[in-house]
Design an enzyme around this catalytic site. Structure first.
Site, PDB file in Angstrom:
ATOM      1  N   TYR A  69       4.327   5.124  10.980  1.00  0.00           N
ATOM      2  CA  TYR A  69       4.503   3.768  11.459  1.00  0.00           C
ATOM      3  C   TYR A  69       5.510   3.040  10.304  1.00  0.00           C
ATOM      4  O   TYR A  69       5.889   2.029  10.481  1.00  0.00           O
ATOM      5  CB  TYR A  69       3.189   2.858  11.737  1.00  0.00           C
ATOM      6  CG  TYR A  69       2.266   3.098  10.549  1.00  0.00           C
ATOM      7  CD1 TYR A  69       2.346   2.287   9.615  1.00  0.00           C
ATOM      8  CD2 TYR A  69       1.228   3.980  10.706  1.00  0.00           C
ATOM      9  CE1 TYR A  69       1.480   2.453   8.501  1.00  0.00           C
ATOM     10  CE2 TYR A  69       0.135   3.951   9.689  1.00  0.00           C
ATOM     11  CZ  TYR A  69       0.336   3.319   8.725  1.00  0.00           C
ATOM     12  OH  TYR A  69      -0.608   3.252   7.510  1.00  0.00           O
ATOM     13  N   HIS A  78      -3.885   4.037   4.656  1.00  0.00           N
ATOM     14  CA  HIS A  78      -4.668   3.265   4.861  1.00  0.00           C
ATOM     15  C   HIS A  78      -6.068   3.666   4.474  1.00  0.00           C
ATOM     16  O   HIS A  78      -6.729   3.091   3.509  1.00  0.00           O
ATOM     17  CB  HIS A  78      -4.851   2.571   6.327  1.00  0.00           C
ATOM     18  CG  HIS A  78      -6.280   1.674   6.508  1.00  0.00           C
ATOM     19  ND1 HIS A  78      -5.928   0.445   6.288  1.00  0.00           N
ATOM     20  CD2 HIS A  78      -7.465   1.923   7.074  1.00  0.00           C
ATOM     21  CE1 HIS A  78      -6.995  -0.366   6.486  1.00  0.00           C
ATOM     22  NE2 HIS A  78      -7.922   0.622   7.151  1.00  0.00           N
ATOM     23  N   ARG A  88       0.756  -1.217  -0.162  1.00  0.00           N
ATOM     24  CA  ARG A  88      -0.060  -0.113   0.002  1.00  0.00           C
ATOM     25  C   ARG A  88       0.764   1.123   0.078  1.00  0.00           C
ATOM     26  O   ARG A  88       1.404   1.584   1.048  1.00  0.00           O
ATOM     27  CB  ARG A  88      -0.961  -0.095   1.149  1.00  0.00           C
ATOM     28  CG  ARG A  88      -1.676   1.290   1.475  1.00  0.00           C
ATOM     29  CD  ARG A  88      -2.798   1.101   2.387  1.00  0.00           C
ATOM     30  NE  ARG A  88      -2.426   0.687   3.713  1.00  0.00           N
ATOM     31  CZ  ARG A  88      -1.741   1.251   4.755  1.00  0.00           C
ATOM     32  NH1 ARG A  88      -1.448   2.517   4.562  1.00  0.00           N
ATOM     33  NH2 ARG A  88      -1.523   0.659   5.813  1.00  0.00           N
TER      34      ARG A  88
END
Length: 382
Positions: free
Chosen positions: A279, A270, A266
């Protein structure tokens, strides 16, 4: 790879490998087991796959921009996962049925879902975006993994109806930890349901890395349920197409379900409410950019003698037109009437819904009375 890397069905089983037919640099890699499944993909067909991926990438970027500009409430980007979605969707027949999560915009586009239908839900204008039976694709499932059960039940029904069609369930790596997905595996395997479980392992379940989801590669989850697992390079559209065709063929022949783990990434957040920089590192993102699914197809096409400059220009113009259509569609989606929230909740009217409708109507009427009073007071002052 050696013959020992494969099981009796010819599917790749060793967890330290995945099926790859096109390298990140565009080199075509021979595979005697998987090559026959994409023997029909010549340069023209490969160019069409590139076209699909380039257009949906542009649509995805436009939808992200529309959300940033306040035209959409939320958007889950698919950037980086184009090959996984296009390769698998183009393997489907018209009578196969898709059960997707909330990120499979490219799959919906392949099934003929229009721009307005694609964005209605994300604008908050309707509870669903399209008629599932017109496109053979269910509306996006927000509950993580629930669609795996839906796909399994549908597939079992296909068997009872004597159809050789199949269903496919799309979900992410995080969903493999959900009970619904594992229950679907049990039912599908026990009843030899003609369903393909297509896991897009994009490395991050929101902010949790896949290494915390599983100690083994996700394709090995299939072992415990008595079905084959295929681990495929999810950024390789040819490998994905071949793997999905194999899985669908097994389903149609009554051999039951298959789990496909498409290893991809990805590239964006998200959803547009997420900040992936919190992160993951820039180095990780840069590394995955070298495995871009579109760039490797262009490199392979160039090696076959295709005029890739002309192709890129032509596709870019088509993608720009599609993006403009998407923007126009969003800004012209009509706002729903407030009372329409009660439409299509139940197949038949019932007193419980009627009471709710009556209460909501009286609630809305309070605002009409307040507005009327305010208007009258203002008129008197003038």
């Amino acid at each position: 790879m050696t013959p020992s890397d494969r099981d009796a069905t010819g599917l790749l089983t060793r967890p330290d490998h995945f099926v790859q037919l096109v390298s990140p640099t565009g080199e075509r890699r021979a595979d005697p087991e998987y090559d026959p499944w994409v023997a029909d993909i010549d340069a023209d067909a490969l160019a069409r796959l590139y076209r699909d991926m380039a257009i949906v990438r542009r649509l995805d970027a436009e939808a992200t921009a529309l959300q940033r500009q306040g035209e959409l409430g939320l958007w889950p980007p698919l950037a980086g996962q184009e090959a996984a979605q296009i390769g698998s969707a183009r393997a489907l027949r018209d009578d196969d049925f898709v059960f997707s999560s909330y990120r499979e915009h490219a799959v919906a586009w392949c099934r003929g879902v229009g721009p307005a239908e694609l964005l209605t839900v994300w604008r908050g204008s309707a509870a669903s975006g399209w008629n599932p039976f017109e496109h053979a694709v269910a509306v996006p499932q927000i509950i993580i993994g629930a669609q795996a059960l839906h796909a399994t039940g549908y597939a079992m029904g296909l068997t009872w109806d004597g159809s050789d069609a199949a269903s496919i369930a799309y979900f992410g790596d995080g969903a493999t930890s959900e009970g619904d997905v594992n229950e679907a595996f049990v039912f599908a395997s026990s009843f030899d349901a003609p369903v393909v479980f297509f896991c897009q392992n994009n490395q991050w379940a929101i902010s949790e890395p896949v290494g915390l989801q599983s100690k083994q590669h996700l394709a090995r989850r299939a072992d415990g349920f008595g079905m084959p697992g295929i681990r495929v390079d999810g950024n390789d559209v040819l490998a994905v197409l071949a793997a999905t065709r194999i899985a669908l063929d097994r389903a149609r022949r009554g051999k039951g379900p298959t789990l496909i783990e498409a290893v991809t990434y990805r590239m964006g957040p998200h959803t547009t409410a997420d900040d992936p920089k919190r992160y993951r590192t820039d180095d990780e993102l840069a590394d995955w950019r070298t495995r871009d699914p579109l760039a490797r197809v262009l490199a392979l096409l160039a090696a076959t003698g295709t005029d890739t400059d002309a192709l890129e220009h032509e596709v870019a113009e088509e993608a720009a037109r599609a993006a403009a259509e998407l923007r126009t569609a969003v800004t012209t989606i009509p706002d729903p009437e407030p009372m329409s929230v009660f439409d299509h909740v139940y197949a038949e009217p019932n007193t419980h819904l009627a009471r709710q409708r009556d209460r909501y109507a009286r609630y809305l009427a309070m605002y009409d009375e307040t507005d009327a009073a305010a208007s009258g007071a203002g008129g008197g002052a003038r």
